[in-house]
Design an enzyme around this catalytic site. Structure first.
Site, short mmCIF file in Angstrom:
data_model
loop_
_atom_site.label_atom_id
_atom_site.label_comp_id
_atom_site.label_asym_id
_atom_site.label_seq_id
_atom_site.Cartn_x
_atom_site.Cartn_y
_atom_site.Cartn_z
N LEU A 34 0.87 -1.17 0.00
CA LEU A 34 0.00 0.00 0.00
C LEU A 34 0.91 1.22 0.00
O LEU A 34 1.95 1.22 0.65
CB LEU A 34 -0.90 0.04 1.24
N ASP A 35 0.52 2.26 -0.74
CA ASP A 35 1.29 3.50 -0.71
C ASP A 35 1.35 4.03 0.71
O ASP A 35 0.42 3.85 1.50
CB ASP A 35 0.62 4.57 -1.59
N ARG A 36 2.43 4.71 1.02
CA ARG A 36 2.51 5.40 2.30
C ARG A 36 1.34 6.38 2.40
O ARG A 36 1.09 7.16 1.48
CB ARG A 36 3.83 6.17 2.42
#
Length: 210
Positions: A34-36
């Site tokens: 997951l993206d930050r």
């Protein structure tokens, strides 16, 4: 990372030092990312066989990944497919961009609700959309939505408006479906919006009723 440390603490068998490596040693057990700043569901494998199965399912688009987003503006069409290759930006290595020589990328989206803004303190209309990933490139949903003029609210990297006091992008992995690597059963998981995003959505709804 904090997530990896937490996983190893909870499941010591994932520690590469134990002799069994599940996935990449620096990201033991993690099948995808997951993206930050993006919240929600993430699948983790605890055995090499499970890891291989889940990675294969991802590569063949057998894993269904659904995200909830709040975006700038009102999409012209109630649903659609963004089919545009994504590559790393040549101007900024921390950003991704739609590029002719990028990797094939497809995002399906559907409009859930539009929020009008007529008052002077609400200069930017927003919409709630649901996105289904056919591929899983870095920053894919954020880049694709920005490319059609609807960046994710709170996403400073790709031009999303700063709204509702959010300290991150309004993007949440809300549903995950895949086949159990061992039993073959169809698995389905959902995750409600976390408090900060739920509060922001209620603020949009409340402002819309003014």
């Amino acid at each position: 990372s904090t997530l990896v440390h937490g996983l190893v603490a909870r499941f010591p068998d994932l520690d590469p030092a134990g002799g069994v490596i599940v996935g990449e040693p620096e990201r033991p057990g993690l099948v995808h990312r997951l993206d930050r700043g993006t919240s929600g569901l993430l699948v983790v494998a605890r055995t090499p066989d499970a890891y291989d199965s889940l990675v294969h399912q991802l590569s063949t688009h057998a894993v269904e990944r659904t995200y909830t987003a709040l975006v700038r503006g009102h999409p012209e069409h109630p649903h659609g497919v963004i089919d545009a290759p994504i590559g790393r930006s040549r101007r900024d290595p921390l950003r991704m961009t739609v590029a002719a020589d990028g990797r094939p990328s497809r995002t399906h989206y559907r409009l859930e609700h539009t929020f009008s803004t007529d008052a002077s303190d609400r200069p930017t209309p927003v919409s709630a959309v649901t996105c289904d990933l056919e591929t899983g490139r870095t920053h894919q949903i954020r880049v694709h939505l920005a490319s059609i003029g609807h960046p994710v609210v709170g996403d400073a990297t790709y031009g999303g408006p700063d709204r509702y006091g959010l300290s991150r992008q309004f993007l949440h992995s809300s549903r995950l479906e895949f086949t159990h690597p061992r039993t073959g059963a169809e698995m389905s998981f959902t995750a409600p919006l976390p408090e900060d995003l739920a509060t922001a959505l209620e603020a949009a709804r409340g402002a819309d009723s003014l």
